[in-house]
Each structure stands twice: as C-alpha cells, then as structure tokens.
Design a protein around this motif. Structure first.
Motif, PDB file in Angstrom:
ATOM      1  N   PRO A  42      -4.394  -5.570   3.351  1.00 26.83           N
ATOM      2  CA  PRO A  42      -3.151  -6.285   3.685  1.00 26.83           C
ATOM      3  C   PRO A  42      -3.303  -7.807   3.662  1.00 26.83           C
ATOM      4  O   PRO A  42      -2.320  -8.521   3.503  1.00 26.83           O
ATOM      5  N   SER A  43      -4.514  -8.307   3.800  1.00 25.68           N
ATOM      6  CA  SER A  43      -4.681  -9.769   3.785  1.00 25.68           C
ATOM      7  C   SER A  43      -4.449 -10.351   2.393  1.00 25.68           C
ATOM      8  O   SER A  43      -4.275 -11.557   2.244  1.00 25.68           O
ATOM      9  N   LEU A  44      -4.418  -9.501   1.367  1.00 27.15           N
ATOM     10  CA  LEU A  44      -4.193  -9.970   0.010  1.00 27.15           C
ATOM     11  C   LEU A  44      -2.713 -10.065  -0.360  1.00 27.15           C
ATOM     12  O   LEU A  44      -2.387 -10.558  -1.428  1.00 27.15           O
ATOM     13  N   TYR A  45      -1.843  -9.578   0.504  1.00 27.24           N
ATOM     14  CA  TYR A  45      -0.410  -9.676   0.216  1.00 27.24           C
ATOM     15  C   TYR A  45      -0.001 -11.150   0.168  1.00 27.24           C
ATOM     16  O   TYR A  45      -0.504 -11.983   0.921  1.00 27.24           O
ATOM     17  N   ILE A  46       0.941 -11.436  -0.696  1.00 28.31           N
ATOM     18  CA  ILE A  46       1.374 -12.822  -0.885  1.00 28.31           C
ATOM     19  C   ILE A  46       1.904 -13.431   0.403  1.00 28.31           C
ATOM     20  O   ILE A  46       1.605 -14.577   0.728  1.00 28.31           O
ATOM     21  N   HIS A  47       2.677 -12.683   1.153  1.00 27.63           N
ATOM     22  CA  HIS A  47       3.257 -13.268   2.364  1.00 27.63           C
ATOM     23  C   HIS A  47       2.202 -13.511   3.442  1.00 27.63           C
ATOM     24  O   HIS A  47       2.464 -14.214   4.406  1.00 27.63           O
ATOM     25  N   ASN A  48       0.994 -12.963   3.315  1.00 27.36           N
ATOM     26  CA  ASN A  48      -0.086 -13.229   4.272  1.00 27.36           C
ATOM     27  C   ASN A  48      -1.000 -14.363   3.839  1.00 27.36           C
ATOM     28  O   ASN A  48      -1.921 -14.726   4.555  1.00 27.36           O
ATOM     29  N   GLN A  49      -0.761 -14.950   2.674  1.00 30.41           N
ATOM     30  CA  GLN A  49      -1.580 -16.046   2.180  1.00 30.41           C
ATOM     31  C   GLN A  49      -1.148 -17.350   2.855  1.00 30.41           C
ATOM     32  O   GLN A  49       0.017 -17.520   3.191  1.00 30.41           O
ATOM     33  N   PRO A  50      -2.096 -18.253   3.060  1.00 33.21           N
ATOM     34  CA  PRO A  50      -1.723 -19.542   3.665  1.00 33.21           C
ATOM     35  C   PRO A  50      -0.792 -20.315   2.722  1.00 33.21           C
ATOM     36  O   PRO A  50      -0.914 -20.237   1.512  1.00 33.21           O
ATOM     37  N   LYS A  51       0.134 -21.022   3.337  1.00 34.14           N
ATOM     38  CA  LYS A  51       1.106 -21.802   2.553  1.00 34.14           C
ATOM     39  C   LYS A  51       0.415 -23.032   1.986  1.00 34.14           C
ATOM     40  O   LYS A  51      -0.306 -23.729   2.686  1.00 34.14           O
TER      41      LYS A  51
END
Length: 158
Positions: A6-15
C-alpha cells in the motif's frame, strides 16, 4: 498471489512541488538519469550525448550572462547624485572656456556645495555660483587638508 504494498499507491507518496526553473543542476540530473536508464542494446549515440552537453554548456553560459546583465542593470540604477554625494564639501578645480571663441581661459577652484543630475549626468553646484559636469573636474582636494598644508607652508617661509 502477491499483494501490492500500500505504500506504493500514488496517494500515499509524498507531495512534490515542481520547480518552475530548470537550472544546471536539474539538467545534469536529467542527463544522468537518462544515461543510467538507457537501453543497453541501443545506447545513446555519441552525437546525441554531445548535443545534450552542448545544450548544458549553453544553458550555463546564458545563466551567467543573465546574472552579469542583472548586475549591470543594478549598477546603472544608482543615481549620479548618490554616486557623487561624497564630493560635497570638496574643493574642485576645472577649466573655463571663452564662450565666443571656445579657447581655454583659466583654471578655477571652488567648493562643491550640492550635487544634482541632468540627463543622467552628475552636476556639481559650486560655491562660486557655477554649475559644472562631474567629468570636467581636473583636480579634487579636501578643503581641510589644503588649509593645513598652506598654514604649514607659511610657517616654514617666515
């Protein structure tokens, strides 16, 4: 079956906020990334690499030129009045001319009491009522230094 982290999902990536400027550091990073990720069976051709290095060199030169132009513009923004304000209270000598013939007359000495400007040129307003351009000054002396040297000369001659 493998699960997706789940850490690879786009919404979990730092802005990340993209920079509006592409500088030489960013250009070098792009070039290095391109070299690292090129197809080993079809590597970048030499002329492509040379062309990109030439672009990099041009970019760096343009940035340096831009900085130089900014410095030049800033130096031009300094008013002649400010540039020559240290002349107030100084004794200046200048050449006078006959207005009819244009012949040199005499060298006159007077004290600067004010500095003004006209068309970007510094003008010294003198104690004797004259106004002269700063570039027509032949000699500048400190009034106090001149007074001290003339008083020591008179002591020695008497």
């Amino acid at each position: 079956m493998n699960k997706i982290d789940p850490s690879l999902y786009i919404h979990n990536q730092p802005k990340r906020t993209p920079s509006p400027n592409l500088g030489k550091d960013e250009f070098m990073k792009i070039l290095m990334t391109q070299l690292q990720n090129q197809d080993p069976l079809n590597p970048m051709e030499d002329r492509d690499f040379v062309a990109q290095m030439a672009n990099f060199s041009s970019l760096e030169q343009m940035m340096n030129m831009s900085k130089s132009i900014d410095t030049l513009v800033q130096s031009q923004l300094i008013s002649p009045v400010i540039q020559y304000s240290h002349m107030i209270g100084k004794e200046v000598s200048y050449q006078t001319f006959d207005e009819d013939t244009g012949q040199k007359k005499e060298i006159v000495t007077s004290n600067v009491i004010a500095v003004s400007q006209k068309d970007g040129w510094a003008i010294f307003e003198l104690e004797n009522g004259e106004k002269i351009y700063a570039d027509s000054v032949l000699q500048v002396r400190d009034k106090q230094t001149e007074g001290e040297s003339s008083s020591s000369e008179s002591k020695g001659s008497g």
